[in-house]
Design a protein around this motif. Structure first.
Motif, PDB file in Angstrom:
ATOM      1  N   THR A 312       0.848  -1.180   0.000  1.00 19.31           N
ATOM      2  CA  THR A 312       0.000   0.000   0.000  1.00 19.31           C
ATOM      3  C   THR A 312       0.890   1.237   0.000  1.00 19.31           C
ATOM      4  O   THR A 312       1.780   1.368   0.852  1.00 19.31           O
ATOM      5  CB  THR A 312      -0.917   0.039   1.234  1.00 19.31           C
ATOM      6  OG1 THR A 312      -1.712  -1.141   1.278  1.00 19.31           O
ATOM      7  CG2 THR A 312      -1.837   1.256   1.191  1.00 19.31           C
ATOM      8  N   SER A 314       0.698   5.538  -0.263  1.00 15.16           N
ATOM      9  CA  SER A 314      -0.210   6.679  -0.197  1.00 15.16           C
ATOM     10  C   SER A 314       0.570   7.967  -0.020  1.00 15.16           C
ATOM     11  O   SER A 314       1.706   7.970   0.471  1.00 15.16           O
ATOM     12  CB  SER A 314      -1.211   6.511   0.952  1.00 15.16           C
ATOM     13  OG  SER A 314      -0.537   6.517   2.193  1.00 15.16           O
ATOM     14  N   THR A 332      -4.315   6.924  -2.618  1.00 15.24           N
ATOM     15  CA  THR A 332      -3.763   5.645  -2.155  1.00 15.24           C
ATOM     16  C   THR A 332      -3.875   4.584  -3.240  1.00 15.24           C
ATOM     17  O   THR A 332      -4.905   4.472  -3.907  1.00 15.24           O
ATOM     18  CB  THR A 332      -4.509   5.157  -0.892  1.00 15.24           C
ATOM     19  OG1 THR A 332      -4.384   6.135   0.142  1.00 15.24           O
ATOM     20  CG2 THR A 332      -3.936   3.829  -0.408  1.00 15.24           C
TER      21      THR A 332
END
Length: 413
Positions: A312, A314, A332
């Protein structure tokens, strides 16, 4: 240092926590992640702070072009499309206190993991009619802060206790009318984990960089029942074992101009440890190994996930308008954990939030997010041990919408 630079430093430093907290909600993460782990409250400069927040996530994943690919189990005559996701809440509450100067501790309750799919009466009912997983996480995290250069270095450590439980229903006998020939698995387990990390802060410019590792949680006491009474069978005591994944997260933020803050993060989650979880009879425990290749009556079923690791990334910016109002926005990307089996594809999310501070010690937050669950196909997939998942049904899914809203309150003294 010039006057403009001084204003930039002071203007950024006084509202960094508010902006990070109000930024955006995690609309949809990979694997079975919901709230994940969050220790940002530990960094609040107040001697005592408490916060509570709740997020409501609305994923709209739809399956289409579904096919029953294993007619040897009996052909299922159902819908070729289905809604694969259910809306859900993610609550979190935390309390942080300064024990002595330089040492802070935080206790929090969260629900890091969860899933709820309910495609119902479709042609893939032998694979899944409804699956629901919940979790409860109770954590204590402390830090020791000391001066280092222009700022402070913070050493972080903690432990958490986790409960994971849920059920799965699927079609056992297609010969019975109205999808009534179902079986149900109920399971629960618990385990302990720990975290360790390091952070560096320069409050005058709202600079903070943190790196935190969260350990695996070994669930070696999974137990429950397999209910086959709808097909004339018994209720069978069952067991299994698995581990919830470990993770590493890097977060960075800094003031960049008067009243402006930039922030970003990168997180890795070891979802690949969850492939196929065999569920075996308690009567055979200690007598025979419980593996994906064990025959009946040793292995009765399995929870097939077949995940790959999750990433992930972001980034966002925040702005303080005045002493009462601040806002932030964030973009994101979450790499899907499915790679040929399942519908956990890549997700792109855009979110924003506002923080309102009517008094210096009270803060209200409201945030929202909208994103895209990208398209893909689910079919058969073989793990490294030769186990094949997805040979009972295949399906496609398009680009679907996910939205979320979140509200929270922080009080500090």
């Amino acid at each position: 240092m010039n006057v403009l630079r001084v204003k930039a430093l002071l203007g950024a430093g006084c509202f960094s926590i508010a902006l990070i907290g109000a930024a955006v909600v995690p609309a949809h993460a990979g694997g079975i992640e919901r709230g994940g782990y969050d220790i940002d409250l530990l960094f609040d400069p107040a001697p005592f702070a408490t916060e509570a927040e709740a997020t409501y996530v609305m994923p709209d994943r739809k399956l289409k072009n579904a096919k029953d690919t294993d007619p040897l189990d009996g052909t299922v005559l159902g819908s070729t499309s289905a809604k694969d996701s259910e809306n859900y809440w993610v609550p979190r509450i935390g309390v942080k206190a300064q024990v002595v100067p330089g040492i802070d501790c935080m206790f929090d309750y969260s629900q890091p993991w969860g899933a709820h799919t309910a495609p119902g009466q479709w042609v893939g009912a032998q694979s899944n009619m409804e699956t629901k997983i919940n979790s409860d996480n109770y954590a204590t995290t402390c830090s020791y802060k000391m001066d280092a250069g222009k700022g402070q270095v913070r050493f972080i450590g903690g432990v958490f206790y986790q409960e994971v439980y849920g059920f799965k229903e699927d079609l056992v006998s297609p010969l019975l009318p109205n999808f009534s020939g179902t079986g149900r698995v109920d399971l629960s387990s618990s385990g302990w984990g720990w975290r360790a990390g390091l952070a560096y802060e320069i409050p005058e410019i709202a600079l903070r960089a943190s790196l935190v590792y969260n350990s695996q949680v070994k669930l070696d006491n999974i137990s429950g029942t397999l209910d086959l009474t709808h097909v004339g069978g018994p209720v069978i005591p069952i067991y299994g074992e698995a581990s919830m994944p470990d993770s590493v997260e890097l977060k960075v933020q800094s003031g960049i101009a008067p009243g402006w803050l930039a922030f970003g993060s990168v997180k890795w989650v070891n979802w690949s440890i969850l492939q196929s979880i065999p569920i075996c009879s308690q009567a055979t425990k200690g007598l025979a190994a419980c593996t994906t290749t064990s025959p009946r009556p040793i292995r009765w079923t399995s929870l097939d996930l077949m995940y790959q690791d999750g990433w992930t990334v972001s980034g966002g910016v925040g702005h303080k308008f005045n002493d009462q109002w601040s806002a932030a926005g964030q973009l994101t990307w979450d790499r899907g954990t499915s790679h040929g089996y399942g519908s956990q594809s890549d997700t792109w999310t855009l979110g924003g939030g506002v923080a309102y501070t009517p008094r210096p010690n009270v803060e209200f937050r409201l945030a929202g997010a909208i994103g895209v669950l990208t398209s893909g196909h689910s079919g058969t997939l073989t793990d490294k041990n030769g186990y094949v998942a997805g040979n009972d049904a295949s399906y496609d899914f398009g680009n679907d919408l996910v939205t979320a809203v979140s509200g929270g309150l922080k009080i500090k003294f």
